[in-house]
Design a protein around this motif. Structure first.
Motif, PDB file in Angstrom:
ATOM      1  N   GLU A  58      -8.064  10.045   4.727  1.00  0.00           N
ATOM      2  CA  GLU A  58      -9.334  10.675   4.049  1.00  0.00           C
ATOM      3  C   GLU A  58     -10.253   9.937   3.378  1.00  0.00           C
ATOM      4  N   TRP A  59      -9.771   9.190   2.460  1.00  0.00           N
ATOM      5  CA  TRP A  59     -10.552   8.202   1.499  1.00  0.00           C
ATOM      6  C   TRP A  59     -11.158   7.329   2.655  1.00  0.00           C
ATOM      7  N   SER A  60     -10.536   6.761   3.538  1.00  0.00           N
ATOM      8  CA  SER A  60     -11.303   5.591   4.446  1.00  0.00           C
ATOM      9  C   SER A  60     -12.256   6.123   5.113  1.00  0.00           C
ATOM     10  N   ARG A  61     -11.972   7.443   5.801  1.00  0.00           N
ATOM     11  CA  ARG A  61     -13.072   8.018   6.372  1.00  0.00           C
ATOM     12  C   ARG A  61     -14.379   8.272   5.669  1.00  0.00           C
ATOM     13  N   SER A  62     -14.245   8.598   4.326  1.00  0.00           N
ATOM     14  CA  SER A  62     -15.359   8.879   3.420  1.00  0.00           C
ATOM     15  C   SER A  62     -16.109   7.759   3.081  1.00  0.00           C
ATOM     16  N   VAL A  63     -15.335   6.431   3.112  1.00  0.00           N
ATOM     17  CA  VAL A  63     -15.907   5.248   2.710  1.00  0.00           C
ATOM     18  C   VAL A  63     -16.716   4.595   4.028  1.00  0.00           C
ATOM     19  N   PHE A  64     -15.766   4.620   5.000  1.00  0.00           N
ATOM     20  CA  PHE A  64     -16.426   3.545   6.298  1.00  0.00           C
ATOM     21  C   PHE A  64     -16.701   4.579   7.315  1.00  0.00           C
ATOM     22  N   ASP A 107       0.793  -1.281  -0.006  1.00  0.00           N
ATOM     23  CA  ASP A 107      -0.056   0.020  -0.013  1.00  0.00           C
ATOM     24  C   ASP A 107       0.775   1.286  -0.067  1.00  0.00           C
ATOM     25  N   THR A 108       0.179   2.374  -0.685  1.00  0.00           N
ATOM     26  CA  THR A 108       0.926   3.556  -0.429  1.00  0.00           C
ATOM     27  C   THR A 108       0.110   4.523   0.511  1.00  0.00           C
ATOM     28  N   PRO A 109       0.479   5.608   1.015  1.00  0.00           N
ATOM     29  CA  PRO A 109      -0.435   6.399   1.859  1.00  0.00           C
ATOM     30  C   PRO A 109      -1.367   7.148   1.003  1.00  0.00           C
ATOM     31  N   TRP A 110      -1.599   6.991  -0.286  1.00  0.00           N
ATOM     32  CA  TRP A 110      -2.401   8.038  -1.102  1.00  0.00           C
ATOM     33  C   TRP A 110      -3.534   7.007  -1.704  1.00  0.00           C
ATOM     34  N   TYR A 111      -4.706   7.772  -2.016  1.00  0.00           N
ATOM     35  CA  TYR A 111      -5.725   7.301  -2.731  1.00  0.00           C
ATOM     36  C   TYR A 111      -5.800   7.988  -4.045  1.00  0.00           C
ATOM     37  N   VAL A 112      -6.247   7.271  -4.947  1.00  0.00           N
ATOM     38  CA  VAL A 112      -6.589   7.776  -6.458  1.00  0.00           C
ATOM     39  C   VAL A 112      -7.895   6.798  -6.862  1.00  0.00           C
ATOM     40  N   THR A 113      -9.028   7.140  -7.621  1.00  0.00           N
ATOM     41  CA  THR A 113      -9.943   6.433  -8.086  1.00  0.00           C
ATOM     42  C   THR A 113      -9.154   5.089  -9.001  1.00  0.00           C
ATOM     43  N   GLN A 114      -9.863   4.015  -8.617  1.00  0.00           N
ATOM     44  CA  GLN A 114      -9.477   2.856  -9.462  1.00  0.00           C
ATOM     45  C   GLN A 114     -10.372   2.279 -10.441  1.00  0.00           C
ATOM     46  N   PRO A 115     -10.085   1.761 -11.364  1.00  0.00           N
ATOM     47  CA  PRO A 115      -8.649   1.322 -11.597  1.00  0.00           C
ATOM     48  C   PRO A 115      -7.831   2.341 -12.364  1.00  0.00           C
ATOM     49  N   HIS A 116      -6.463   2.248 -11.943  1.00  0.00           N
ATOM     50  CA  HIS A 116      -5.493   3.144 -12.169  1.00  0.00           C
ATOM     51  C   HIS A 116      -4.292   2.254 -12.254  1.00  0.00           C
ATOM     52  N   ARG A 146      -0.658  12.804  -7.205  1.00  0.00           N
ATOM     53  CA  ARG A 146      -1.043  14.239  -6.782  1.00  0.00           C
ATOM     54  C   ARG A 146      -1.482  14.939  -8.082  1.00  0.00           C
ATOM     55  N   ALA A 147      -1.221  14.580  -9.236  1.00  0.00           N
ATOM     56  CA  ALA A 147      -1.646  15.035 -10.433  1.00  0.00           C
ATOM     57  C   ALA A 147      -2.946  14.601 -10.928  1.00  0.00           C
ATOM     58  N   ASP A 148      -3.316  13.517 -10.160  1.00  0.00           N
ATOM     59  CA  ASP A 148      -4.694  12.839 -10.407  1.00  0.00           C
ATOM     60  C   ASP A 148      -5.841  13.807  -9.702  1.00  0.00           C
ATOM     61  N   PRO A 149      -6.908  14.222 -10.293  1.00  0.00           N
ATOM     62  CA  PRO A 149      -7.854  15.099  -9.899  1.00  0.00           C
ATOM     63  C   PRO A 149      -8.613  14.190  -8.626  1.00  0.00           C
ATOM     64  N   THR A 150      -8.205  12.976  -8.537  1.00  0.00           N
ATOM     65  CA  THR A 150      -9.458  12.088  -7.537  1.00  0.00           C
ATOM     66  C   THR A 150      -8.403  11.972  -6.075  1.00  0.00           C
ATOM     67  N   PHE A 151      -7.067  12.532  -6.382  1.00  0.00           N
ATOM     68  CA  PHE A 151      -6.191  12.430  -5.337  1.00  0.00           C
ATOM     69  C   PHE A 151      -6.504  13.188  -3.682  1.00  0.00           C
ATOM     70  N   LYS A 152      -6.344  12.010  -2.858  1.00  0.00           N
ATOM     71  CA  LYS A 152      -6.506  12.418  -1.468  1.00  0.00           C
ATOM     72  C   LYS A 152      -5.685  11.491  -0.351  1.00  0.00           C
TER      73      LYS A 152
END
Length: 176
Positions: free
Chosen positions: A169-175, A128-137, A159-165
């Motif tokens: 933060e991503w985990s809190r938004s889903v779970f 894993d990385t500490p980042w999220y971008v929309t999948q598939p990527h 960071r260049a992906d507009p869905t980056f977070k």
């Protein structure tokens, strides 16, 4: 319906042609231990159980019940590692023990290698990385580069992906 209902995926079973060949591959490549093996009483074929966890009887169940010539129906078996060096070691071991079709992909949220085991099942090893971008990527991954360069490239990609977070933060938004 109980709000505490939360089943957890615990293991996966794979049908195979040659159970001993598959036991050899998965024990050598992933250090899984053979915990049990024998003919099934309910299932009329040879079964083998493998685990890397002393608290889990099996994480991988193998069943010698794949019909001759049948294609694999496994989309992928995924193994998680902690470092890029672990990923490189998985690549080396897999290739040394008969894996084919090796490729690396940077998903932004994970750094992965994919290959085919001796019975043409797709296997992924990732960290894993500490980042999220929309999948598939998936961007190409070159594990021959130094760690720092791979991490710099990965961060620049996400960071260049507009869905980056950040993944937290991503985990809190889903779970929640």
């Amino acid at each position: 319906m109980s709000s505490s209902f939360s089943p957890r995926l615990a293991h996966v079973g794979v049908s195979c042609f040659d159970i001993d060949r598959m036991i050899d591959f998965y024990t050598r490549v992933f250090n899984l231990k053979l915990t049990d093996k024998g003919p099934g009483k309910t299932f009329p074929f040879m079964l083998a159980f493998l685990s890397a966890s002393p608290s889990q009887h099996h994480q991988l169940a193998l069943a010698q019940n794949r019909p001759a010539g049948a294609p694999s129906t496994v989309m992928q078996l995924s193994f998680k590692v902690d470092t890029l060096d672990d990923l490189r070691e998985a690549r080396r071991r897999a290739l040394d023990h008969g894996a084919t079709h090796m490729r690396g992909l940077n998903h932004g949220n994970a750094i992965s290698i994919y290959f085919v085991d001796p019975e043409e099942n797709t296997v992924e090893v990732y960290l894993d990385t500490p980042w999220y971008v929309t999948q598939p990527h998936g961007d190409p991954l070159d594990l021959e580069k130094p760690d720092a360069e791979i991490w710099r490239e990965t961060e620049a990609i996400v960071r260049a992906d507009p869905t980056f977070k950040p993944v937290d933060e991503w985990s809190r938004s889903v779970f929640g």
